[in-house]
Write a protein that holds these residues in place. Structure first.
Motif, PDB file in Angstrom:
ATOM      1  N   ARG A   1       0.834  -1.191   0.000  1.00 37.99           N
ATOM      2  CA  ARG A   1       0.000   0.000   0.000  1.00 37.99           C
ATOM      3  C   ARG A   1       0.867   1.237   0.000  1.00 37.99           C
ATOM      4  O   ARG A   1       1.938   1.252   0.596  1.00 37.99           O
ATOM      5  CB  ARG A   1      -0.881   0.014   1.258  1.00 37.99           C
ATOM      6  CG  ARG A   1      -1.895  -1.085   1.262  1.00 37.99           C
ATOM      7  CD  ARG A   1      -2.828  -0.988   2.458  1.00 37.99           C
ATOM      8  NE  ARG A   1      -2.144  -1.278   3.707  1.00 37.99           N
ATOM      9  CZ  ARG A   1      -1.806  -0.394   4.598  1.00 37.99           C
ATOM     10  NH1 ARG A   1      -2.033   0.876   4.387  1.00 37.99           N
ATOM     11  NH2 ARG A   1      -1.200  -0.727   5.722  1.00 37.99           N
TER      12      ARG A   1
ATOM     13  N   ASN B   1       2.302   4.861   0.982  1.00 40.06           N
ATOM     14  CA  ASN B   1       2.473   5.472   2.291  1.00 40.06           C
ATOM     15  C   ASN B   1       1.657   6.751   2.354  1.00 40.06           C
ATOM     16  O   ASN B   1       2.018   7.770   1.791  1.00 40.06           O
ATOM     17  CB  ASN B   1       3.953   5.782   2.524  1.00 40.06           C
ATOM     18  CG  ASN B   1       4.154   6.524   3.831  1.00 40.06           C
ATOM     19  OD1 ASN B   1       3.428   6.290   4.785  1.00 40.06           O
ATOM     20  ND2 ASN B   1       5.137   7.415   3.846  1.00 40.06           N
TER      21      ASN B   1
ATOM     22  N   LEU C   1       9.739   3.618   3.751  1.00 42.19           N
ATOM     23  CA  LEU C   1       8.321   3.416   3.450  1.00 42.19           C
ATOM     24  C   LEU C   1       8.060   3.836   2.004  1.00 42.19           C
ATOM     25  O   LEU C   1       8.634   4.818   1.527  1.00 42.19           O
ATOM     26  CB  LEU C   1       7.454   4.262   4.387  1.00 42.19           C
ATOM     27  CG  LEU C   1       7.524   3.902   5.884  1.00 42.19           C
ATOM     28  CD1 LEU C   1       6.629   4.841   6.674  1.00 42.19           C
ATOM     29  CD2 LEU C   1       7.137   2.470   6.144  1.00 42.19           C
ATOM     30  N   PRO C   2       7.239   3.079   1.278  1.00 38.69           N
ATOM     31  CA  PRO C   2       6.318   2.045   1.757  1.00 38.69           C
ATOM     32  C   PRO C   2       6.899   0.639   1.884  1.00 38.69           C
ATOM     33  O   PRO C   2       6.175  -0.288   2.217  1.00 38.69           O
ATOM     34  CB  PRO C   2       5.219   2.061   0.691  1.00 38.69           C
ATOM     35  CG  PRO C   2       5.937   2.438  -0.564  1.00 38.69           C
ATOM     36  CD  PRO C   2       7.001   3.412  -0.152  1.00 38.69           C
TER      37      PRO C   2
ATOM     38  N   GLN D   1       6.071  -0.916   5.152  1.00 45.44           N
ATOM     39  CA  GLN D   1       4.788  -0.420   5.638  1.00 45.44           C
ATOM     40  C   GLN D   1       4.114  -1.354   6.644  1.00 45.44           C
ATOM     41  O   GLN D   1       3.571  -0.915   7.661  1.00 45.44           O
ATOM     42  CB  GLN D   1       3.843  -0.195   4.457  1.00 45.44           C
ATOM     43  CG  GLN D   1       2.615   0.637   4.793  1.00 45.44           C
ATOM     44  CD  GLN D   1       2.945   2.114   4.881  1.00 45.44           C
ATOM     45  OE1 GLN D   1       3.559   2.663   3.986  1.00 45.44           O
ATOM     46  NE2 GLN D   1       2.549   2.759   5.970  1.00 45.44           N
TER      47      GLN D   1
ATOM     48  N   GLY E   1       5.665   1.734  -6.500  1.00 44.62           N
ATOM     49  CA  GLY E   1       5.030   2.629  -5.550  1.00 44.62           C
ATOM     50  C   GLY E   1       4.535   3.907  -6.199  1.00 44.62           C
ATOM     51  O   GLY E   1       4.909   4.252  -7.324  1.00 44.62           O
TER      52      GLY E   1
ATOM     53  N   SER F   1      10.207   7.583  -2.031  1.00 45.88           N
ATOM     54  CA  SER F   1      10.119   6.884  -0.751  1.00 45.88           C
ATOM     55  C   SER F   1      10.436   7.823   0.401  1.00 45.88           C
ATOM     56  O   SER F   1      11.054   8.876   0.225  1.00 45.88           O
ATOM     57  CB  SER F   1      11.112   5.713  -0.721  1.00 45.88           C
ATOM     58  OG  SER F   1      10.863   4.791  -1.755  1.00 45.88           O
TER      59      SER F   1
END
Length: 322
Positions: free
Chosen positions: A3, A5, A95-96, A99, A233, A239
């Motif tokens: 998922r 962030n 992250l993610p 996560q 992502g 990130s």
């Protein structure tokens, strides 16, 4: 795919920083009394970026009256030890990618998120600079048959079973960007980068998993492709690299927590000291010491409003030591 962030309101951090701000108004001796511990137990996974950052921090806080214990743990184990009062802080909360572990520790109300300690972190499909200069800037272009042929329908990645290689395999299975007939080539990180080095030496096109901060960026002029489908992502693989502190440590040690909150680098800064440490194989303590000596303005920003454990103005003590 993990998922994205989504940054939630962090009441714990707001309350903590408010406490730190109030402490900053107190006399130095009163402020020093607030820190309960003179030892900081740092989770340090075997990654060069966090290894050097942790050493920089250790050298920075030693003259302030604190000692550092480095715990060589994986990030997954580290989130557990932060919750179980076996660790105090972690400078590599990616992250993610982490996560699930992060969310579990947050749900347990066991950690405080101090925000990013690296600005500009990113991961995704990567190419050497000369490939980008030839016009390849987006993963959408990989669907072009001629471009795919130049890469020999191969993409190199890191360890099989790693989160990012799972992401790549999911994209191949889904035929994202026309990757359905491509071959994923996972190996160790050094193995992947040896393939990159060989291709760069020969001027060949190569597609691989890349990230910043890392020494590969300055060494090969690595360019990360746009990733509109979000294979690596959301937001083109950008990130967060967070400083995570055990909540009970942060509450008991507001002075050092303030320093941790202000301890930040750019992705380019971290990529450079990773290059010096990993590629040039310089001694860790020397790399950290030279960074501190060569960046007095950055050191001053880390120390703003911070004292020694005995209540003296911290920056003057550190500056004298350097």
């Amino acid at each position: 795919m993990l998922r994205p962030n989504v940054r939630r309101p962090d009441i714990c951090k707001i309350a903590l920083l408010a406490t730190v701000a109030l402490i900053g108004l107190l006399p130095f001796n009163a402020q020093a009394a607030q820190d309960a511990n003179n030892e900081l137990r740092l989770v340090v996974p075997p990654w060069p970026g966090v290894t050097v950052k942790s050493e920089i921090l250790a050298q920075l806080i030693e003259p302030l009256g604190y000692t550092t214990v480095r715990q060589e743990l994986s990030s997954t184990v580290g989130y557990s030890t932060l919750q179980n009062d076996e660790s105090d802080a972690f400078l590599a909360g990616w992250l993610p990618a982490q996560q699930e572990s992060y969310d579990a520790a947050m749900a347990a109300d066991a950690i405080v998120d101090l925000g990013n300690n690296v600005d500009g972190a990113r991961m995704g499909f990567a190419v050497p600079g000369y490939v980008a200069e030839a016009g390849l800037t987006s993963a959408e272009q990989l669907a072009d048959a001629e471009i795919a042929e130049r890469f020999d329908h191969r993409i190199y990645s890191i360890e099989s079973g790693s989160t990012v290689t799972d992401m790549l395999e999911g994209a191949i299975e889904a035929d994202t960007y026309g990757l359905g007939n491509w071959e994923g080539k996972p190996s160790s990180t050094p193995g992947m980068l040896s393939e990159v080095a060989a291709a760069v030496d020969e001027g060949r096109w190569i597609l691989f998993y890349g990230w910043t901060p890392h020494w590969m960026v300055p060494e090969y002029d690595v360019q990360i492709l746009d990733d509109p489908a979000g294979v690596y992502g959301d937001n083109n693989g950008r990130s967060d690299v967070k400083t995570i502190v055990a909540k009970r440590y942060a509450e008991a040690n507001p002075n050092l927590t303030r320093l941790l909150d202000q301890f930040r680098f750019s992705a380019d800064e971290q990529s450079e000291f990773i290059r010096v440490f990993s590629l040039e194989e310089r001694d860790l303590e020397v790399v950290a010491r030279e960074w501190l000596e060569n960046n007095p303005e950055r050191v001053a920003s880390f120390m703003e409003g911070v004292t020694t454990r005995d209540g003296e103005e911290a920056h003057a003590v550190v500056e004298a030591g350097l």
